[in-house]
Write a protein that holds these residues in place. Structure first.
Motif, mmCIF file in Angstrom:
data_model
loop_
_atom_site.group_PDB
_atom_site.id
_atom_site.type_symbol
_atom_site.label_atom_id
_atom_site.label_comp_id
_atom_site.label_asym_id
_atom_site.label_seq_id
_atom_site.Cartn_x
_atom_site.Cartn_y
_atom_site.Cartn_z
ATOM 1 N N ALA A 57 0.691 -1.130 -0.034
ATOM 2 C CA ALA A 57 0.035 -0.074 0.067
ATOM 3 C C ALA A 57 0.973 1.299 -0.007
ATOM 4 N N ALA A 58 1.840 1.115 0.779
ATOM 5 C CA ALA A 58 2.752 2.499 0.792
ATOM 6 C C ALA A 58 3.520 2.744 -0.338
ATOM 7 N N ASP A 59 3.959 1.627 -1.105
ATOM 8 C CA ASP A 59 4.514 1.865 -2.444
ATOM 9 C C ASP A 59 3.720 2.243 -3.395
ATOM 10 N N ALA A 60 2.379 1.939 -3.301
ATOM 11 C CA ALA A 60 1.393 2.646 -4.195
ATOM 12 C C ALA A 60 1.164 3.924 -4.228
ATOM 13 N N LEU A 61 1.196 4.244 -2.876
ATOM 14 C CA LEU A 61 0.411 5.559 -2.420
ATOM 15 C C LEU A 61 1.767 6.499 -2.615
ATOM 16 N N ARG A 62 3.021 6.146 -2.451
ATOM 17 C CA ARG A 62 4.062 6.847 -2.608
ATOM 18 C C ARG A 62 4.350 7.505 -3.878
ATOM 19 N N MET A 63 4.136 6.453 -4.953
ATOM 20 C CA MET A 63 4.002 6.952 -6.270
ATOM 21 C C MET A 63 2.939 7.965 -6.732
ATOM 22 N N VAL A 64 1.895 8.134 -5.913
ATOM 23 C CA VAL A 64 0.597 9.009 -6.272
ATOM 24 C C VAL A 64 1.399 10.546 -5.505
ATOM 25 N N THR A 65 1.653 10.193 -4.241
ATOM 26 C CA THR A 65 1.782 11.737 -3.693
ATOM 27 C C THR A 65 3.279 12.048 -3.791
ATOM 28 N N HIS A 66 4.127 11.671 -3.882
ATOM 29 C CA HIS A 66 5.555 12.072 -4.399
ATOM 30 C C HIS A 66 5.649 12.811 -5.905
ATOM 31 N N ASP A 67 4.696 12.143 -6.554
ATOM 32 C CA ASP A 67 4.660 12.622 -8.135
ATOM 33 C C ASP A 67 3.855 13.980 -8.188
ATOM 34 N N ARG A 68 3.296 14.276 -6.953
ATOM 35 C CA ARG A 68 2.435 15.668 -6.792
ATOM 36 C C ARG A 68 2.917 16.394 -5.476
ATOM 37 N N ASP A 69 4.334 16.021 -5.093
ATOM 38 C CA ASP A 69 4.973 16.764 -3.991
ATOM 39 C C ASP A 69 4.245 16.998 -2.929
#
Length: 210
Positions: A57-69
């Motif tokens: 879950a963390a891996d999936a959400l990190r991609m979303v959040t970090h792409d948007r700073d």
């Protein structure tokens, strides 16, 4: 999430994930929310203790959040923060772990502390190095032990304490309007995920904070 002298003109949004969600669909839901409304931080708040499930879950959400700073923190599991490339941890034991976690994770990590409705615990957490203190539930709930974070607590905190404060738990439109002048962040979770259109609901809540 930065220090502020007192509550800003408009609070920022601190988004809390559901305690359970489908990895096949939730990241897209989260992305839609982040694209529609400015969010300061996302908290991964899964109920499961399954390490593999939390990591995926963390891996999936990190991609979303970090792409948007947008910063991504997780509940409790501070030992997983560095390994999963997250920005910090949200502690749920008030001030008890703050000093050790701050030392272990370093100065750059976000360390937050949930302190129910205790001024003392909140002040202690801040003194020990917490980046923010969270109080709640703000609304009335049949769950938990009956403690509730009242308006007066946020009024006092915003006048007296520099550490940013989060209001969370059973929020509604009236509470958001009332608390907006006195809090730095609103922690929104089930209030939006339980609706048919979370991104629209979040945008509606954000409009109430202005």
């Amino acid at each position: 999430m930065t220090d502020q002298q007192d509550a800003p003109d408009q609070p920022q949004i601190y988004l809390i994930t559901p305690s359970e969600f489908e990895l096949s669909t939730f990241p897209d839901q989260l992305a839609a929310c982040l694209d529609a409304t400015e969010v300061a931080c996302v908290r991964l708040s899964l109920a499961t203790k399954d390490e593999d499930r939390i990591a995926r879950a963390a891996d999936a959400l990190r991609m979303v959040t970090h792409d948007r700073d947008v910063a991504l923190v997780m509940d409790t599991h501070m030992l997983m923060v560095d390994r999963l490339g997250l920005d910090g941890v949200h502690l749920t034991d008030a001030a008890r772990s703050v000093k050790k976690v701050r030392k272990d994770l370093g100065d750059d990590a976000i360390v937050g502390a949930f302190c129910h409705n205790s001024r003392h615990d909140g002040m202690t957490a801040g003194e020990l190095g917490a980046d923010y203190v969270s109080f709640g539930p703000v609304g009335q709930s049949p769950l938990g032990d009956g403690r509730q974070a009242e308006l007066e607590l946020f009024q006092w905190w915003s006048m007296m304490i520099e550490v940013p404060v989060v209001a969370e738990g059973v929020l509604d439109a009236e509470l958001i309007r009332t608390l907006a002048p006195h809090t730095d962040f609103f922690g929104l979770g089930d209030e939006i995920w339980s609706t048919d259109a979370p991104a629209d609901t979040l945008a509606g809540f954000e409009a109430l904070m202005r």
